[in-house]
Write a protein that holds these residues in place. Sequence first.
Motif, PDB file in Angstrom:
ATOM      1  N   ASP A 117      31.498  10.950  33.353  1.00  0.00           N
ATOM      2  CA  ASP A 117      30.306  11.388  32.641  1.00  0.00           C
ATOM      3  C   ASP A 117      29.029  10.953  33.343  1.00  0.00           C
TER       4      ASP A 117
ATOM      5  N   LEU B  47      26.408  13.444  27.449  1.00  0.00           N
ATOM      6  CA  LEU B  47      27.049  13.937  28.655  1.00  0.00           C
ATOM      7  C   LEU B  47      26.009  14.405  29.657  1.00  0.00           C
TER       8      LEU B  47
ATOM      9  N   ARG C  74      28.534  18.305  32.186  1.00  0.00           N
ATOM     10  CA  ARG C  74      28.573  19.506  31.356  1.00  0.00           C
ATOM     11  C   ARG C  74      28.955  20.728  32.202  1.00  0.00           C
TER      12      ARG C  74
ATOM     13  N   LYS D  80      34.673  21.652  30.302  1.00  0.00           N
ATOM     14  CA  LYS D  80      34.527  22.195  28.972  1.00  0.00           C
ATOM     15  C   LYS D  80      34.802  21.052  28.003  1.00  0.00           C
ATOM     16  N   THR D  81      34.101  21.060  26.875  1.00  0.00           N
ATOM     17  CA  THR D  81      34.190  19.941  25.937  1.00  0.00           C
ATOM     18  C   THR D  81      34.742  20.378  24.588  1.00  0.00           C
TER      19      THR D  81
ATOM     20  N   LYS E  79      36.927  23.268  20.331  1.00  0.00           N
ATOM     21  CA  LYS E  79      35.985  23.362  21.444  1.00  0.00           C
ATOM     22  C   LYS E  79      34.551  23.492  20.947  1.00  0.00           C
TER      23      LYS E  79
ATOM     24  N   GLU F  44      28.612  16.309  20.237  1.00  0.00           N
ATOM     25  CA  GLU F  44      30.032  16.268  19.871  1.00  0.00           C
ATOM     26  C   GLU F  44      30.238  15.991  18.381  1.00  0.00           C
TER      27      GLU F  44
ATOM     28  N   PRO G 214      35.586   9.730  25.967  1.00  0.00           N
ATOM     29  CA  PRO G 214      36.383  10.956  26.072  1.00  0.00           C
ATOM     30  C   PRO G 214      37.726  10.742  26.742  1.00  0.00           C
TER      31      PRO G 214
ATOM     32  N   ARG H 222      37.569  18.113  28.317  1.00  0.00           N
ATOM     33  CA  ARG H 222      37.039  16.808  27.925  1.00  0.00           C
ATOM     34  C   ARG H 222      37.043  16.748  26.395  1.00  0.00           C
TER      35      ARG H 222
ATOM     36  N   VAL I  65      36.380  14.587  22.977  1.00  0.00           N
ATOM     37  CA  VAL I  65      35.618  13.440  22.470  1.00  0.00           C
ATOM     38  C   VAL I  65      36.029  13.140  21.027  1.00  0.00           C
TER      39      VAL I  65
END
Length: 270
Positions: free
Chosen positions: A35, A65, A70, A74-75, A114, A122, A149, A157, A159
């Motif tokens: 990160d 992040l 970023r 993808k988070t 997602k 998050e 994460p 990723r 969290v």
Amino acid sequence: METCPIRSCDPIKSLRLADLERQLLLYKAPLCPLDSEGEESEVDDRGPVFSPMAVEESVVAPPSLSRSARFRFKTAAVLICLFEDSSGDLRVILTKRSSNLNTSPGEVSLPGGKADEGDKDEKETAIREAKEEIGLQPDLVSVVAVLEPLFTKRLLRVVPVVCIFKDKDAFKPVLNPAEVEELFDVPLKMFLKDENRRAEDRDWHGIKYLLHFFDYTKDDTKYLIWGLTAAILIRAAAVVYQRPPSFTEQYPNYWNSLFPEIRKLVKRCH
């Protein structure tokens, strides 16, 4: 997100949950090397997650992040919803995914998903997804911590966001049948115990790691909690109870081997 006092008809329970809320609000997640904008850095052999000294280091929220992270990852976010049962033990809500889903059908998971472009952070992702999946109204919980994460094999990723119910009895689940088949809860402390647990050796790009499996039975129904969900809950329990699990969480030097390998994969993709 503002927090409100925990409500309970039991004053002792309210006090315990309030103490836990204060403890977790002070938690500062160790910075994940992936990160950061800087060079590669070493992490403790126990990983970037378990750090009992971090619990009271700062009231500042974990850094958001970075732009480069970023871009690369993808988070997703998952919600760890905690409450106390009648015995005073902490429990966490889990879901059984719909059998009709394309990914991980019928498996146990935490509410979440997602991130959307409109999500501020998050926390917002986790709360939004929990509302969509199980009908959890945001005003029923206090978000108290964001953990470091974890990364899936596909470099997603994930969290973990920790929240505490203000009033568990006010929660009336409304399951989205397209995503969730069942809702249940388990004791959080089970993820620190070497009971009803097994582990398997796995290999990813030459890096050996442990994959954990926990068996849980409720009302004659058997559940298997494993993989990413198990890893998240092991770490959440370590942070909440401020002690490591009674078993080996991961092989020595696993984290120091993992992050450089992920960096290599990211470079290849770009």
